[in-house]
Design a protein around this motif. Structure first.
Motif, PDB file in Angstrom:
ATOM      1  N   LEU A   7     -14.861  38.928  57.731  1.00 39.99           N
ATOM      2  CA  LEU A   7     -14.015  38.448  58.632  1.00 39.99           C
ATOM      3  C   LEU A   7     -13.333  37.197  57.514  1.00 39.99           C
ATOM      4  N   LEU A   8     -13.583  35.952  57.580  1.00 36.38           N
ATOM      5  CA  LEU A   8     -13.403  34.678  57.148  1.00 36.38           C
ATOM      6  C   LEU A   8     -13.571  34.679  55.024  1.00 36.38           C
ATOM      7  N   SER A   9     -14.548  35.479  54.847  1.00 36.72           N
ATOM      8  CA  SER A   9     -14.464  35.476  53.464  1.00 36.72           C
ATOM      9  C   SER A   9     -13.260  36.722  53.296  1.00 36.72           C
ATOM     10  N   LEU A  10     -12.480  37.282  54.191  1.00 37.76           N
ATOM     11  CA  LEU A  10     -11.467  38.007  53.698  1.00 37.76           C
ATOM     12  C   LEU A  10     -10.337  37.711  53.831  1.00 37.76           C
ATOM     13  N   ALA A  11     -10.428  36.330  54.912  1.00 41.76           N
ATOM     14  CA  ALA A  11      -9.358  35.579  55.040  1.00 41.76           C
ATOM     15  C   ALA A  11      -9.136  34.711  53.612  1.00 41.76           C
ATOM     16  N   LEU A  12     -10.656  33.555  53.743  1.00 40.63           N
ATOM     17  CA  LEU A  12      -9.493  33.431  52.689  1.00 40.63           C
ATOM     18  C   LEU A  12      -9.577  33.833  50.784  1.00 40.63           C
ATOM     19  N   VAL A  13      -9.277  35.193  50.531  1.00 43.91           N
ATOM     20  CA  VAL A  13      -8.904  36.181  49.504  1.00 43.91           C
ATOM     21  C   VAL A  13      -7.856  36.260  49.795  1.00 43.91           C
ATOM     22  N   VAL A  14      -7.509  36.815  51.074  1.00 39.85           N
ATOM     23  CA  VAL A  14      -6.635  36.682  51.161  1.00 39.85           C
ATOM     24  C   VAL A  14      -5.085  35.503  50.912  1.00 39.85           C
ATOM     25  N   ALA A  15      -6.032  34.823  51.222  1.00 43.41           N
ATOM     26  CA  ALA A  15      -4.910  33.353  51.252  1.00 43.41           C
ATOM     27  C   ALA A  15      -4.702  32.476  50.003  1.00 43.41           C
ATOM     28  N   SER A  16      -5.531  33.070  49.375  1.00 38.03           N
ATOM     29  CA  SER A  16      -5.739  32.920  48.161  1.00 38.03           C
ATOM     30  C   SER A  16      -4.870  33.374  47.182  1.00 38.03           C
ATOM     31  N   CYS A  17      -4.350  34.658  47.893  1.00 35.77           N
ATOM     32  CA  CYS A  17      -3.365  35.789  46.454  1.00 35.77           C
ATOM     33  C   CYS A  17      -2.509  35.619  46.958  1.00 35.77           C
ATOM     34  N   GLN A  18      -1.687  34.725  47.814  1.00 40.28           N
ATOM     35  CA  GLN A  18      -0.028  34.739  48.523  1.00 40.28           C
ATOM     36  C   GLN A  18       0.325  34.011  46.659  1.00 40.28           C
ATOM     37  N   THR A  19       1.284  34.666  46.599  1.00 37.71           N
ATOM     38  CA  THR A  19       2.409  34.043  45.557  1.00 37.71           C
ATOM     39  C   THR A  19       3.006  32.693  45.621  1.00 37.71           C
ATOM     40  N   TYR A  20       3.364  32.025  44.716  1.00 37.21           N
ATOM     41  CA  TYR A  20       4.180  31.288  44.689  1.00 37.21           C
ATOM     42  C   TYR A  20       5.287  31.273  43.984  1.00 37.21           C
ATOM     43  N   ASP A  21       6.417  31.111  44.780  1.00 35.08           N
ATOM     44  CA  ASP A  21       8.159  31.619  44.538  1.00 35.08           C
ATOM     45  C   ASP A  21       8.680  30.479  44.258  1.00 35.08           C
ATOM     46  N   GLY A  22       8.341  29.007  44.319  1.00 36.00           N
ATOM     47  CA  GLY A  22       9.125  28.451  43.786  1.00 36.00           C
ATOM     48  C   GLY A  22       8.980  27.579  42.766  1.00 36.00           C
ATOM     49  N   PRO A  23       9.768  26.627  41.978  1.00 34.82           N
ATOM     50  CA  PRO A  23      10.064  26.655  40.412  1.00 34.82           C
ATOM     51  C   PRO A  23       8.467  26.035  39.909  1.00 34.82           C
ATOM     52  N   PRO A  24       8.657  26.367  38.893  1.00 30.63           N
ATOM     53  CA  PRO A  24       7.663  25.394  38.151  1.00 30.63           C
ATOM     54  C   PRO A  24       7.214  24.668  37.924  1.00 30.63           C
ATOM     55  N   LYS A  25       5.701  24.525  37.992  1.00 25.45           N
ATOM     56  CA  LYS A  25       5.190  23.601  38.259  1.00 25.45           C
ATOM     57  C   LYS A  25       5.986  22.188  36.447  1.00 25.45           C
ATOM     58  N   THR A  26       5.860  20.740  36.901  1.00 23.98           N
ATOM     59  CA  THR A  26       5.926  20.311  35.901  1.00 23.98           C
ATOM     60  C   THR A  26       5.411  18.705  35.728  1.00 23.98           C
ATOM     61  N   ASN A  27       5.852  18.686  34.591  1.00 24.31           N
ATOM     62  CA  ASN A  27       5.219  16.892  34.150  1.00 24.31           C
ATOM     63  C   ASN A  27       6.249  15.759  34.355  1.00 24.31           C
ATOM     64  N   GLY A  28       5.930  15.068  35.417  1.00 23.36           N
ATOM     65  CA  GLY A  28       6.725  13.600  35.082  1.00 23.36           C
ATOM     66  C   GLY A  28       8.174  14.160  35.909  1.00 23.36           C
ATOM     67  N   PRO A  29       9.056  12.567  35.751  1.00 22.54           N
ATOM     68  CA  PRO A  29       9.961  12.272  36.965  1.00 22.54           C
ATOM     69  C   PRO A  29      10.961  13.441  35.896  1.00 22.54           C
ATOM     70  N   GLN A  30      12.067  13.946  36.681  1.00 20.60           N
ATOM     71  CA  GLN A  30      13.321  14.439  36.276  1.00 20.60           C
ATOM     72  C   GLN A  30      13.984  13.848  35.242  1.00 20.60           C
ATOM     73  N   PRO A  31      14.662  14.715  34.375  1.00 21.82           N
ATOM     74  CA  PRO A  31      15.185  13.968  32.881  1.00 21.82           C
ATOM     75  C   PRO A  31      16.261  13.760  33.256  1.00 21.82           C
ATOM     76  N   GLU A  32      16.588  12.852  32.480  1.00 20.79           N
ATOM     77  CA  GLU A  32      18.983  12.546  32.562  1.00 20.79           C
ATOM     78  C   GLU A  32      19.171  13.583  32.115  1.00 20.79           C
ATOM     79  N   PRO A  33      20.686  13.987  32.880  1.00 23.95           N
ATOM     80  CA  PRO A  33      20.776  14.827  32.434  1.00 23.95           C
ATOM     81  C   PRO A  33      21.983  14.728  31.151  1.00 23.95           C
ATOM     82  N   HIS A  34      22.000  15.934  30.259  1.00 22.48           N
ATOM     83  CA  HIS A  34      23.183  16.161  29.251  1.00 22.48           C
ATOM     84  C   HIS A  34      23.430  15.063  29.195  1.00 22.48           C
ATOM     85  N   SER A  35      24.098  14.430  28.065  1.00 23.35           N
ATOM     86  CA  SER A  35      25.487  13.696  27.194  1.00 23.35           C
ATOM     87  C   SER A  35      25.308  13.883  26.453  1.00 23.35           C
ATOM     88  N   GLY A  36      26.080  14.100  25.340  1.00 17.42           N
ATOM     89  CA  GLY A  36      27.004  13.931  24.207  1.00 17.42           C
ATOM     90  C   GLY A  36      27.566  15.008  23.765  1.00 17.42           C
TER      91      GLY A  36
END
Length: 131
Positions: A7-36
């Protein structure tokens, strides 16, 4: 004991299979808005640097869909407003009409914006450098 382990093994497998519905992972701080000014052939995007307003001049189809030439913009990821460096769409609204333009995710930078076009006809808008 075996049942508890299973049961514990099954619970771990199910928990690790959840999908991620958030934005993509990013590197670093948010860039400045476009200008120009960004150009691609005879098409132009004018970003005011405030992260909200834009002017445009298109010589092809989008011009007839957005005739006012000025409005607001948002970068979208999975239909939600998000930072441009991982966006998959650019939404432009002139106060009456809206147009979603597909982007190549991960190919939007401070100095260039790559729009998806007809197969093999991508449009790369490049920032005009000040003289």
């Amino acid at each position: 004991m075996k049942k508890l382990f299973l049961l514990l093994s099954l619970a771990l497998v199910v928990a690790s299979c959840q999908t991620y519905d958030g934005p993509p992972k990013t590197n670093g701080p948010q860039p400045e808005p476009h200008s120009g000014i960004f150009v691609c052939g005879t098409d132009t995007l004018f970003f005011n640097g405030d992260g909200e307003t834009i002017r445009w001049s298109f010589t092809e189809e989008p011009d007839s869909l957005l005739p006012k030439g000025t409005g607001h913009y948002w970068f979208l990821t999975s239909g939600k407003i998000y930072r441009y460096d991982v966006a998959d769409k650019l939404l432009i609204n002139d106060g009456v009409n809206s147009l979603e333009i597909a982007l190549y995710p991960g190919r939007i930078t401070e100095d260039s914006i790559t729009l998806v076009g007809r197969p093999g006809k991508e449009k790369i808008f490049v920032k005009v450098k000040a003289q």
